[in-house]
Design a protein around this motif. Structure first.
Motif, PDB file in Angstrom:
ATOM      1  N   UNK A 231      43.819  40.005  48.399  1.00 25.69           N
ATOM      2  CA  UNK A 231      45.100  39.321  48.594  1.00 25.69           C
ATOM      3  C   UNK A 231      46.252  40.116  47.980  1.00 25.69           C
ATOM      4  N   UNK A 232      47.379  40.111  48.683  1.00 21.17           N
ATOM      5  CA  UNK A 232      48.583  40.756  48.158  1.00 21.17           C
ATOM      6  C   UNK A 232      49.800  40.287  48.923  1.00 21.17           C
ATOM      7  N   UNK A 233      50.962  40.618  48.389  1.00 24.83           N
ATOM      8  CA  UNK A 233      52.226  40.274  49.040  1.00 24.83           C
ATOM      9  C   UNK A 233      52.640  41.419  49.955  1.00 24.83           C
TER      10      UNK A 233
ATOM     11  N   UNK B 258      52.213  36.129  51.470  1.00 21.93           N
ATOM     12  CA  UNK B 258      50.871  36.550  51.059  1.00 21.93           C
ATOM     13  C   UNK B 258      49.993  36.792  52.278  1.00 21.93           C
ATOM     14  N   UNK B 259      49.176  37.818  52.145  1.00 30.21           N
ATOM     15  CA  UNK B 259      48.216  38.147  53.196  1.00 30.21           C
ATOM     16  C   UNK B 259      46.836  38.312  52.551  1.00 30.21           C
ATOM     17  N   UNK B 260      45.825  37.787  53.240  1.00 29.53           N
ATOM     18  CA  UNK B 260      44.442  38.018  52.804  1.00 29.53           C
ATOM     19  C   UNK B 260      43.685  38.725  53.924  1.00 29.53           C
ATOM     20  N   UNK B 261      42.905  39.729  53.532  1.00 28.92           N
ATOM     21  CA  UNK B 261      42.009  40.394  54.473  1.00 28.92           C
ATOM     22  C   UNK B 261      40.591  40.266  53.955  1.00 28.92           C
TER      23      UNK B 261
ATOM     24  N   UNK C 133      42.618  37.546  57.420  1.00 26.73           N
ATOM     25  CA  UNK C 133      42.066  36.195  57.354  1.00 26.73           C
ATOM     26  C   UNK C 133      43.191  35.171  57.302  1.00 26.73           C
ATOM     27  N   UNK C 134      44.259  35.514  56.606  1.00 20.09           N
ATOM     28  CA  UNK C 134      45.422  34.631  56.498  1.00 20.09           C
ATOM     29  C   UNK C 134      46.651  35.503  56.332  1.00 20.09           C
ATOM     30  N   UNK C 135      47.730  35.110  56.984  1.00 20.11           N
ATOM     31  CA  UNK C 135      48.935  35.927  56.953  1.00 20.11           C
ATOM     32  C   UNK C 135      50.158  35.023  56.867  1.00 20.11           C
ATOM     33  N   UNK C 136      51.212  35.526  56.269  1.00 20.03           N
ATOM     34  CA  UNK C 136      52.456  34.763  56.208  1.00 20.03           C
ATOM     35  C   UNK C 136      52.380  33.542  55.307  1.00 20.03           C
TER      36      UNK C 136
END
Lengths: 166, 475
Positions: free
Chosen positions: B227-229, B243-246, B253-256
């Motif tokens: 996770x990071x910004x 925040x974005x998770x890969x 996996x999750x964005x914005x």
């Protein structure tokens, strides 16, 4: 012109441990064109580079081994210290790092002001506060001594362990 | 068959703060479980209750002596939300400069002072030599570069904030003073040397990687989320963004995600054996929602850095693995790439025509009762969340510190390294140094207190179930 660096270290939130910072402010006001003053919480390796650029470095610190307000000044020399533990960097180790990394050995002195209270707080003990003018006077003498040296032929370095040059 | 035993490493050396590691051995002498215990209790979330919210940035800066600027920024952003103000553009840029200067000095400390002894001298070096002085003897230029880079960041902080540690310059609504032209020019003059150091340090580190193939394979090399910004364009950022998770394959996996709504997707679990809470991604549950933050994670989630040299290095970094870069050993390289990015970006910002503007603070009374501020600290995403009453006094405070978000990963990493290197009844300093070294890769910031380089007193004992001493290492 000879470069003089004053390094004041201590914790201004631990009462008399902050006396070096107070003295440093007085030095900035009185000797602003003659010295470069820096205040830090503790000595760290990064200071070695600043020390290397100076002709003389004066460390200011609080001590706890004499009558409150007593000012002591002694010459110090590069020494590796007993352990490679940077959490307790001493002036002699700072000089040693300066010598090993930057091949410089400026004249160096430690001016200690004996404190009374080192509890949490920002107030200085009266006896300690009253020592500030003497610190300024002693640092001024060291600078004048340096200036006289630069105008006269070579003088031998102080012998190791000398307790005062004044 | 032997009885199960426990190995205790106390303290963990060359990290910021205090911690210990326990390794539990099974009957065959193999590591069965491992725990990373944080042994400090700070209490900031509790003792700031009742304080005026305007004090919070200065109070929160005291959490740490290495990364106080990150806490200043996150706290001030939470206070901006309480004021319901948009800070002036120049203040925004100055805060970014401040934050990136800290990234440089903090990353430099981690790499050059804490980890370079292992990277230069090797993991099996005599612990008495594994410190800055050992580095100085072997490679004085590397030691000088580390000092110079750390000083570069610290001097920017001092010029802007008045002092290197706990500067009070970032305030609710902006910053307290504008940047002067002499200070701006002095910083610009120092950039070329800093850039040269960053470039040659990256070259040095990449050349060292071949000596650590075995460590790279087992230093936190496991699937997890990251996770990071990121900015709107997916670029690396430290100050503001979503925040974005890969996942481990690099798939988003999750964005914005709005950092202000962090409670909706981040949870924290308290474990009885540590004062450090374990954060996890709620949609995946605990502990499957394990994720990492910090330099490795930021470079995994970012599409680009946005500056020329850093972008080149990022492209090469992404080639290390076909998926996301998983091994936590690569935190070191990620740190240097971030240093490079920060120096390039500092140069851009300092040439901005608005950077000397005197308009650096927005003034207002409290206009909201709740505020969340988030920023990327050197070690990862940092959240400050405050609730205040009508008088502006803090009634509730929640902090999610970057290191806590790596807690699950650090524990898993310690287990992985210990299972690979620790054997039977014989302990070696090299085995245990590797267990410590994987923690150093994360650069945890457990408190502001300690950055010991080398000879802390350390005693490691291997005890049988009846307390009989089976083996011991002491220094």
């Amino acid at each position: 012109m000879k470069q003089v660096l004053v390094i004041a270290y201590g914790n201004p939130l631990r009462s008399d441990d902050g006396i070096a910072w107070q003295a440093a402010e007085a030095l900035r006001r009185k000797l602003c064109n003659q010295v470069r003053v820096t205040c830090v919480h503790q000595l760290t390796p990064e200071l070695a580079e600043d020390v290397a650029l100076a002709d003389m470095v004066i460390f200011l610190d609080a001590s706890s081994n004499a009558e409150p307000g007593r000012v002591a000044c002694r010459a110090i020399f590069a020494s590796p210290g007993e352990s490679d533990f940077s959490h307790h960097f001493a002036p002699a180790e700072t000089l040693d790092l300066c010598r090993r990394l930057y091949f410089a050995e400026p004249r160096a002195f430690l001016v200690s002001i004996s404190g009374k209270s080192f509890r949490h707080g920002q107030e200085l003990s009266p006896a300690v506060l009253h020592a500030v003018p003497e610190v300024v006077a002693q640092v001024s003498k060291l600078i004048e001594h340096l200036r006289r040296e630069s105008r006269t032929p070579y003088h031998p370095r102080l012998a190791p362990g000398a307790t005062s040059v004044l | 068959m032997a009885e199960p035993r426990t190995v205790v490493i106390d303290p963990v050396t060359r990290i910021e703060g205090h911690a210990k590691i326990t390794l539990h051995l099974d009957e065959q002498g193999r590591v069965d479980d491992a725990r990373f215990h944080v042994t400090q209790f700070r209490g900031f979330e509790k003792f700031c209750e009742g304080r005026p919210f305007a004090e919070m940035p200065s109070l929160m800066a005291r959490i740490c002596g290495i990364c106080p600027v990150s806490h200043l920024i996150a706290s001030a952003k939470a206070c901006d939300a309480l004021l319901a103000v948009k800070i002036p553009p120049t203040a925004d840029k100055l805060r970014r400069i401040f934050g990136m200067a800290q990234v440089v000095q903090s990353h430099a400390l981690s790499l050059f002072h804490l980890s370079s002894p292992d990277l230069l001298l090797g993991m099996d070096t005599d612990p008495a030599k594994s410190n800055l002085f050992g580095v100085l003897e072997r490679d004085p230029q590397l030691a000088r570069d580390g000092i110079a880079l750390r000083k570069f960041g610290q001097q920017i902080i001092e010029r802007l904030g008045g002092k290197r540690i706990h500067p009070a310059w970032v305030v609710p609504g902006g910053v307290s003073d504008p940047l002067s032209q002499p200070d701006r020019d002095a910083i610009l003059n120092s950039i070329p040397d800093a850039l040269a150091i960053a470039v040659r340090s990256l070259r040095w580190l990449k050349n060292r990687m071949e000596h650590f193939r075995e460590e790279i394979a087992c230093f936190g090399n496991f699937p997890s989320l990251f996770m990071g910004t990121v900015k709107d364009d997916g670029g690396l950022t430290f100050y503001d963004g979503a925040l974005r998770l890969v996942d481990a394959s690099g798939r988003i996996v999750a964005n914005g995600l709005d950092p202000r709504r962090y409670l909706e997707f981040l949870g924290e679990k308290v474990e009885p054996w540590s004062y450090l809470k374990s954060a996890y991604y709620k949609p995946k549950g605990f502990p499957e929602g394990i994720y990492r933050v910090g330099p490795l994670a930021r470079l995994n989630v970012s599409d680009r850095c946005g500056t020329p040299r850093a972008d080149q290095e990022l492209a090469e970094f992404h080639e290390l693995q076909r998926s996301a870069v998983l091994s936590s050993f690569h935190y070191h390289q990620a740190r240097l790439i971030e240093i490079l990015y920060c120096i390039e970006r500092l140069d851009e910002l300092l040439h901005d025509p608005e950077i000397l503007s005197k308009q650096v603070r927005a003034w207002a009374r409290p206009n909201a009762l709740e505020g969340v501020g988030a920023a990327e600290a050197p070690r990862g995403t940092l959240f400050h969340h405050y609730k205040v009453d009508e008088q502006g006094l803090v009634r509730w405070c929640n902090l999610i510190i970057a290191t806590g978000q790596n807690n699950l990963a650090m524990n898993r990493s310690v287990l992985q390294v210990a299972q690979h290197y620790v054997r039977g009844e014989k302990l070696t300093a090299g085995m245990l140094n590797r267990v410590e070294a994987v923690i150093r890769a994360y650069d945890p910031c457990l408190s502001c207190s300690t950055h010991a380089l080398g000879q802390m007193a350390l005693n490691i004992q291997l005890l049988g179930p009846d307390g009989v001493l089976l083996d011991e290492i002491a220094r």
